[in-house]
Write a protein that holds these residues in place. Structure first.
Motif, PDB file in Angstrom:
ATOM      1  N   VAL A  31       0.299  -7.211   5.187  1.00  0.00           N
ATOM      2  CA  VAL A  31      -0.242  -5.896   5.494  1.00  0.00           C
ATOM      3  C   VAL A  31      -1.124  -5.447   4.327  1.00  0.00           C
ATOM      4  O   VAL A  31      -1.009  -5.953   3.210  1.00  0.00           O
ATOM      5  N   SER A  32      -2.007  -4.486   4.612  1.00  0.00           N
ATOM      6  CA  SER A  32      -2.954  -4.054   3.583  1.00  0.00           C
ATOM      7  C   SER A  32      -3.150  -2.549   3.600  1.00  0.00           C
ATOM      8  O   SER A  32      -3.232  -1.930   4.670  1.00  0.00           O
ATOM      9  N   CYS A  33      -3.279  -1.985   2.392  1.00  0.00           N
ATOM     10  CA  CYS A  33      -3.543  -0.550   2.213  1.00  0.00           C
ATOM     11  C   CYS A  33      -5.033  -0.233   2.158  1.00  0.00           C
ATOM     12  O   CYS A  33      -5.409   0.887   1.817  1.00  0.00           O
ATOM     13  N   GLY A  34      -5.897  -1.196   2.482  1.00  0.00           N
ATOM     14  CA  GLY A  34      -7.308  -0.892   2.628  1.00  0.00           C
ATOM     15  C   GLY A  34      -8.181  -1.245   1.443  1.00  0.00           C
ATOM     16  O   GLY A  34      -7.727  -1.772   0.433  1.00  0.00           O
ATOM     17  N   ASP A  35      -9.459  -0.910   1.582  1.00  0.00           N
ATOM     18  CA  ASP A  35     -10.533  -1.299   0.672  1.00  0.00           C
ATOM     19  C   ASP A  35     -10.637  -2.819   0.568  1.00  0.00           C
ATOM     20  O   ASP A  35     -10.451  -3.424  -0.490  1.00  0.00           O
ATOM     21  N   LEU A  36     -10.969  -3.406   1.700  1.00  0.00           N
ATOM     22  CA  LEU A  36     -11.194  -4.841   1.771  1.00  0.00           C
ATOM     23  C   LEU A  36     -12.512  -5.215   1.107  1.00  0.00           C
ATOM     24  O   LEU A  36     -12.644  -6.318   0.562  1.00  0.00           O
ATOM     25  N   VAL A  37     -13.493  -4.330   1.176  1.00  0.00           N
ATOM     26  CA  VAL A  37     -14.845  -4.649   0.717  1.00  0.00           C
ATOM     27  C   VAL A  37     -15.288  -3.677  -0.379  1.00  0.00           C
ATOM     28  O   VAL A  37     -14.552  -2.787  -0.788  1.00  0.00           O
ATOM     29  N   GLY A  38     -16.530  -3.872  -0.822  1.00  0.00           N
ATOM     30  CA  GLY A  38     -17.081  -3.096  -1.926  1.00  0.00           C
ATOM     31  C   GLY A  38     -16.851  -3.811  -3.247  1.00  0.00           C
ATOM     32  O   GLY A  38     -15.873  -4.527  -3.433  1.00  0.00           O
ATOM     33  N   TYR A  39     -17.811  -3.686  -4.159  1.00  0.00           N
ATOM     34  CA  TYR A  39     -17.751  -4.204  -5.527  1.00  0.00           C
ATOM     35  C   TYR A  39     -17.977  -5.711  -5.635  1.00  0.00           C
ATOM     36  O   TYR A  39     -18.770  -6.166  -6.441  1.00  0.00           O
TER      37      TYR A  39
END
Length: 246
Positions: A31-39
Motif C-alpha cells: 500500500v502507498s501513502c502517495g506522491d508516486l511522482v515528482g522530483y
C-alpha cells in the motif's frame, strides 16, 4: 496480513528497486501513502509498477500537480520545474491513472492511509504539536501518513503524544509493538527522497496479527540517480540532496 507500506516514491527507480529487493518475501500486500511522482527521473517506471502492484494507494500533492488536477504554480521553483518536466514525459495512460487516484483517508481495514493528515491531505505532520492537534480527530487506532519525508511518528497514550524512534544511521530496522490501548500516527518515511538526514530509502512493514511495525532503511546507489537527474535536465539539486538525505 503483512503490509509493505511505501510513501513518497517520487519517481526514484533505484530506491524503489532497492526496497523491493530488501523486503522480498516479507509481505502479502503493498500500500502507498502517495506522491508516486515528482522530483525524480523515472516517473513512468514508478507509475507502471504502482499500477501493477499496489493493493491500495491514495494521491499526494505531487501526483495531483503532475496529472493536471492542480495548478503547481505555488510550488517552490525546484518543485515547479520538476513538475513541468514530469508532465511533459508522463504517458497519457499513466497520467489518466494518476488522475483517478482517490484522496485519503483510505480505510484498509486494520488501519487508515492518508497523505498529509487525516484532516487535510496537504497538511504537514512534522512536530509533536502537529500530532497533538490531530489525535483527537483520528478515526482509526492506526493511521499511516507521508508527505513530510520524515520516518517515525507518534503514539498517543495517557492523554499525551509520545515520539516514535526511527532506525539510527547504523541500524537497518526498528520494531515497534503497537499497544492496542494507544493511538498511532506512523510515517513509513520516503522511499525516493528522505529528508531526515539519512539518505537510505525508508519504508515499513506492518504485521496485523502480531501488531508490529518494522521501520526499515536500505541503501541504494544515490550517485546513479544523481547522474540520471543531471542528464535528464531536472534541477541538479534534486540529485545532490539525495546523498545527504535532506
Amino acid at each position: 496480513m503483512r503490509y509493505l507500506l511505501l510513501s513518497d516514491l517520487h519517481s526514484n527507480r533505484e530506491a524503489l528497486d532497492a526496497v523491493l529487493a530488501d523486503c522480498h518475501g516479507t509481505y502479502d500486500r503493498i500500500v502507498s501513502c502517495g506522491d508516486l511522482v515528482g522530483y525524480g527521473p523515472d516517473p513512468n517506471y514508478v507509475v507502471e509498477w504502482s499500477r501493477q502492484n499496489l493493493h491500495t494507494v491514495i494521491r499526494g500533492n505531487h501526483d495531483r500537480a503532475c496529472c493536471g488536477l492542480e495548478n503547481p504554480e505555488w510550488f517552490n521553483p525546484v518543485a515547479l520545474a520538476a513538475t513541468k518536466w514530469t508532465i511533459a514525459r508522463l504517458s497519457m495512460e499513466n497520467m489518466e491513472w494518476l488522475r483517478g487516484l482517490p484522496r485519503g483517508p483510505a480505510d484498509v481495514g486494520d488501519f487508515l492511509l492518508v497523505h498529509g493528515s487525516p484532516l487535510d491531505e496537504d497538511e504537514y505532520l512534522a512536530t509533536l504539536d502537529d500530532a497533538h492537534n490531530v489525535f483527537p480527530y483520528l478515526e482509526s487506532p492506526i493511521t499511516f501518513f507521508g508527505h513530510t519525508h520524515l520516518q517515525g511518528g507518534w503514539m498517543w497514550t495517557d492523554e499525551s503524544p509520545q515520539v516514535i524512534a526511527r532506525p539510527g544511521p547504523q541500524v537497518s530496522s526498528l520494531t515497534i509493538e503497537l499497544d492496542p490501548q494507544s493511538l498511532w500516527l506512523i510515517n513509513p518515511g520516503s522511499v525516493g527522497q528522505p529528508r531526515d538526514s539519512d539518505p537510505r530509502a525508508a519504508y515499513a512493514i506492518f504485521d496485523t496479527e502480531v501488531r508490529e511495525v518494522q521501520l526499515r532503511r536500505v541503501g541504494y546507489d544515490t550517485d546513479a540517480v544523481r547522474q540520471k537527474i543531471e542528464l535528464s535536465g531536472l534541477p541538479a539539486v534534486l540529485g545532490t540532496r539525495l546523498a545527504h538525505g535532506r
